[in-house]
Design a protein around this motif. Structure first.
Motif, mmCIF file in Angstrom:
data_model
loop_
_atom_site.group_PDB
_atom_site.id
_atom_site.type_symbol
_atom_site.label_atom_id
_atom_site.label_comp_id
_atom_site.label_asym_id
_atom_site.label_seq_id
_atom_site.Cartn_x
_atom_site.Cartn_y
_atom_site.Cartn_z
ATOM 1 N N ARG A 38 0.843 -1.191 0.000
ATOM 2 C CA ARG A 38 0.000 0.000 0.000
ATOM 3 C C ARG A 38 0.886 1.252 0.000
ATOM 4 N NH1 ARG A 38 -5.366 -1.648 2.053
ATOM 5 N NH2 ARG A 38 -5.202 -3.804 2.795
ATOM 6 N N PRO A 39 0.435 2.330 -0.632
ATOM 7 C CA PRO A 39 1.243 3.551 -0.649
ATOM 8 C C PRO A 39 1.614 3.990 0.770
ATOM 9 C CG PRO A 39 -0.598 3.750 -2.168
ATOM 10 C CD PRO A 39 -0.819 2.480 -1.399
ATOM 11 N N GLY A 40 2.882 4.241 0.988
ATOM 12 C CA GLY A 40 3.355 4.695 2.290
ATOM 13 C C GLY A 40 3.608 3.594 3.292
ATOM 14 N N GLU A 41 3.240 2.355 2.998
ATOM 15 C CA GLU A 41 3.374 1.278 3.981
ATOM 16 C C GLU A 41 4.839 0.945 4.254
ATOM 17 O OE1 GLU A 41 1.666 -3.241 4.802
ATOM 18 O OE2 GLU A 41 1.333 -2.294 2.856
ATOM 19 N N MET A 42 5.647 0.865 3.212
ATOM 20 C CA MET A 42 7.055 0.570 3.414
ATOM 21 C C MET A 42 7.747 1.723 4.149
ATOM 22 S SD MET A 42 9.639 -1.285 0.711
ATOM 23 C CE MET A 42 8.928 -0.400 -0.646
ATOM 24 N N LYS A 43 7.393 2.951 3.784
ATOM 25 C CA LYS A 43 7.962 4.112 4.458
ATOM 26 C C LYS A 43 7.631 4.089 5.947
ATOM 27 C CE LYS A 43 8.224 9.162 4.244
ATOM 28 N NZ LYS A 43 7.809 10.377 3.498
ATOM 29 N N ALA A 44 6.393 3.747 6.278
ATOM 30 C CA ALA A 44 5.992 3.678 7.682
ATOM 31 C C ALA A 44 6.798 2.629 8.435
ATOM 32 C CB ALA A 44 4.502 3.376 7.785
ATOM 33 N N SER A 45 7.094 1.505 7.793
ATOM 34 C CA SER A 45 7.898 0.465 8.427
ATOM 35 C C SER A 45 9.330 0.934 8.633
ATOM 36 C CB SER A 45 7.884 -0.804 7.579
ATOM 37 O OG SER A 45 8.618 -1.836 8.200
ATOM 38 N N PHE A 46 9.871 1.664 7.668
ATOM 39 C CA PHE A 46 11.221 2.205 7.819
ATOM 40 C C PHE A 46 11.274 3.180 9.006
ATOM 41 C CE2 PHE A 46 13.858 1.563 3.759
ATOM 42 C CZ PHE A 46 13.311 0.315 3.532
ATOM 43 N N ASP A 59 15.978 10.002 7.212
ATOM 44 C CA ASP A 59 16.113 10.539 5.848
ATOM 45 C C ASP A 59 15.447 9.615 4.833
ATOM 46 O OD1 ASP A 59 17.591 12.576 6.995
ATOM 47 O OD2 ASP A 59 19.513 11.637 6.537
ATOM 48 N N ILE A 60 14.223 9.212 5.121
ATOM 49 C CA ILE A 60 13.535 8.197 4.321
ATOM 50 C C ILE A 60 12.902 8.827 3.083
ATOM 51 C CG2 ILE A 60 11.687 6.484 4.335
ATOM 52 C CD1 ILE A 60 12.165 6.364 7.439
ATOM 53 N N GLU A 61 13.060 8.143 1.976
ATOM 54 C CA GLU A 61 12.437 8.569 0.726
ATOM 55 C C GLU A 61 11.737 7.381 0.086
ATOM 56 O OE1 GLU A 61 13.564 10.429 -3.679
ATOM 57 O OE2 GLU A 61 15.052 10.453 -2.054
ATOM 58 N N GLU A 62 10.525 7.602 -0.367
ATOM 59 C CA GLU A 62 9.767 6.571 -1.072
ATOM 60 C C GLU A 62 9.427 7.078 -2.471
ATOM 61 O OE1 GLU A 62 6.507 3.583 0.516
ATOM 62 O OE2 GLU A 62 5.537 5.454 -0.073
ATOM 63 N N THR A 63 9.518 6.193 -3.455
ATOM 64 C CA THR A 63 9.215 6.574 -4.834
ATOM 65 C C THR A 63 8.640 5.355 -5.554
ATOM 66 O OG1 THR A 63 10.117 7.657 -6.804
ATOM 67 C CG2 THR A 63 11.480 5.965 -5.779
ATOM 68 N N SER A 64 8.383 5.491 -6.835
ATOM 69 C CA SER A 64 7.960 4.357 -7.647
ATOM 70 C C SER A 64 8.898 4.224 -8.840
ATOM 71 C CB SER A 64 6.515 4.505 -8.112
ATOM 72 O OG SER A 64 6.341 5.664 -8.896
ATOM 73 N N LEU A 65 9.117 2.993 -9.264
ATOM 74 C CA LEU A 65 9.974 2.665 -10.396
ATOM 75 C C LEU A 65 9.147 1.896 -11.408
ATOM 76 C CD1 LEU A 65 13.019 1.308 -8.339
ATOM 77 C CD2 LEU A 65 12.746 3.628 -9.235
ATOM 78 N N THR A 66 9.284 2.216 -12.685
ATOM 79 C CA THR A 66 8.463 1.598 -13.724
ATOM 80 C C THR A 66 9.327 0.949 -14.796
ATOM 81 O OG1 THR A 66 6.721 3.248 -13.384
ATOM 82 C CG2 THR A 66 6.648 1.993 -15.432
ATOM 83 N N ILE A 67 8.942 -0.255 -15.185
ATOM 84 C CA ILE A 67 9.542 -0.931 -16.329
ATOM 85 C C ILE A 67 8.418 -1.420 -17.241
ATOM 86 C CG2 ILE A 67 11.559 -1.687 -15.006
ATOM 87 C CD1 ILE A 67 10.261 -4.554 -15.122
ATOM 88 N N ARG A 68 8.777 -1.942 -18.404
ATOM 89 C CA ARG A 68 7.829 -2.629 -19.274
ATOM 90 C C ARG A 68 8.177 -4.117 -19.277
ATOM 91 N NH1 ARG A 68 3.729 0.830 -20.940
ATOM 92 N NH2 ARG A 68 3.140 -0.969 -22.229
ATOM 93 N N MET A 69 7.156 -4.951 -19.162
ATOM 94 C CA MET A 69 7.319 -6.389 -19.341
ATOM 95 C C MET A 69 6.850 -6.715 -20.755
ATOM 96 S SD MET A 69 6.064 -8.010 -15.712
ATOM 97 C CE MET A 69 6.936 -7.665 -14.174
ATOM 98 N N ASP A 70 7.779 -7.115 -21.605
ATOM 99 C CA ASP A 70 7.510 -7.335 -23.027
ATOM 100 C C ASP A 70 7.496 -8.826 -23.332
ATOM 101 O OD1 ASP A 70 7.544 -4.528 -23.677
ATOM 102 O OD2 ASP A 70 9.719 -4.617 -23.403
ATOM 103 N N TYR A 71 6.400 -9.292 -23.912
ATOM 104 C CA TYR A 71 6.237 -10.707 -24.241
ATOM 105 C C TYR A 71 6.127 -10.890 -25.745
ATOM 106 C CZ TYR A 71 5.208 -10.980 -19.271
ATOM 107 O OH TYR A 71 5.281 -10.879 -17.910
ATOM 108 N N SER A 72 6.692 -11.961 -26.243
ATOM 109 C CA SER A 72 6.659 -12.212 -27.681
ATOM 110 C C SER A 72 5.354 -12.847 -28.138
ATOM 111 C CB SER A 72 7.828 -13.113 -28.079
ATOM 112 O OG SER A 72 7.739 -14.377 -27.421
ATOM 113 N N SER A 73 4.653 -13.501 -27.212
ATOM 114 C CA SER A 73 3.433 -14.231 -27.557
ATOM 115 C C SER A 73 2.690 -14.599 -26.282
ATOM 116 C CB SER A 73 3.779 -15.517 -28.318
ATOM 117 O OG SER A 73 4.507 -16.397 -27.465
#
Length: 267
Positions: free
Chosen positions: A176-184, A191-205
């Motif tokens: 959930r948003p902020g859940e990991m930050k709250a645990s830290f 000096d905690i920072e939370e962000t999101s990282l995005t990739i593409r999962m590409d499938y041939s078929s």
């Protein structure tokens, strides 16, 4: 520490998720930060996506990788040729290291499969020296895994028992948003920072997408493997239709988002 992730084989995991972990690892490393001469701990190394990405940084002094699964430990050990890397089986909630043993402890796509994820964060903090960094990333199953949500939403319309499993999948620890930050914060990191990282999962078929799941890999694969023949046929057909979405079978690309968090260890 039990893990809620189902592992059938290292090769199957690599096809299901390892290839995408490799794609996510460089961005996570950039977010977590590194410095020459550091000793780094990889908590939950899997098939080595983060471990070997770290090994690409020649300035690191040492890389220690642990995983709860002997399947993964064996796979990484067999692949390793870097003398800086050591691998062992261990529990993320009871790390077998002295206090202040590392400059950084990193965990890529692991904490959401640890039922007591907060204990793992506490252990990572314990083994990192003051001034060092703890960082972790987990998939956002609810809002950021479009390909897998497509499957869970499809099977939940066919099989009522899948609805509760979809809920567990979508709201695993730290997702959930902020859940990991709250645990830290709770575990004394600063000096905690939370962000999101995005990739593409590409499938041939469709087969490229579905085969590792059909073979029983991961939580979704475990569910599929337990279906009776009639329901399994319905699920296979419906998921294929969802993947193809009215177009011929072929390449598809799905956006996939992970939450990432880092914090500094203070004395």
């Amino acid at each position: 520490m039990a893990s809620s992730f189902n592992v059938e084989s290292a090769d199957g995991y690599e096809r299901l998720m390892g290839r995408w972990s490799k794609r996510l690892a460089p961005g996570f490393i950039d977010f977590a930060g590194l410095a020459d001469g550091e000793s780094v701990l990889d908590v939950g190394c899997g098939t080595g996506s983060l471990t070997f990405a770290l090994a690409g940084r020649p300035g690191l002094k040492s890389i220690t990788a642990i995983d709860f699964s002997p399947v993964f430990v064996e796979a990484v050990t067999q692949r390793n040729t870097d003398p800086r890397i050591t691998i062992q089986q261990a529990d993320a909630c009871a790390l077998p290291f002295e206090d202040d043993s590392f400059d950084r402890a990193l965990s890529l796509l692991v904490l959401h499969f640890v039922p007591e994820a907060g204990k793992a964060v506490a252990e990572m903090r314990r083994v990192v020296r003051p001034g060092g960094v703890v960082a972790a990333a987990v998939w956002d199953h609810y809002g950021g895994m479009s390909g897998m949500r497509m499957v869970w939403d499809t099977v939940a319309m066919i099989d009522a028992s899948a609805r509760a499993m979809r809920h567990r999948y979508s709201f695993q620890p730290m997702m959930r948003p902020g859940e990991m930050k709250a645990s830290f914060v709770e575990n004394g990191l600063a000096d905690i920072e939370e962000t999101s990282l995005t990739i593409r999962m590409d499938y041939s078929s469709f087969d490229d997408f579905w085969a590792p799941i059909a073979a029983g890999e991961g939580p979704l694969g475990k569910y599929v493997a337990g279906l009776d023949a009639y329901t399994r046929t319905r699920v296979d057909t419906a998921v294929r239709e969802a993947y193809e979405a009215g177009e011929p079978d072929g390449p598809r690309s799905f956006a996939s988002v992970a939450w990432a968090c880092r914090g500094k260890v203070v004395a």
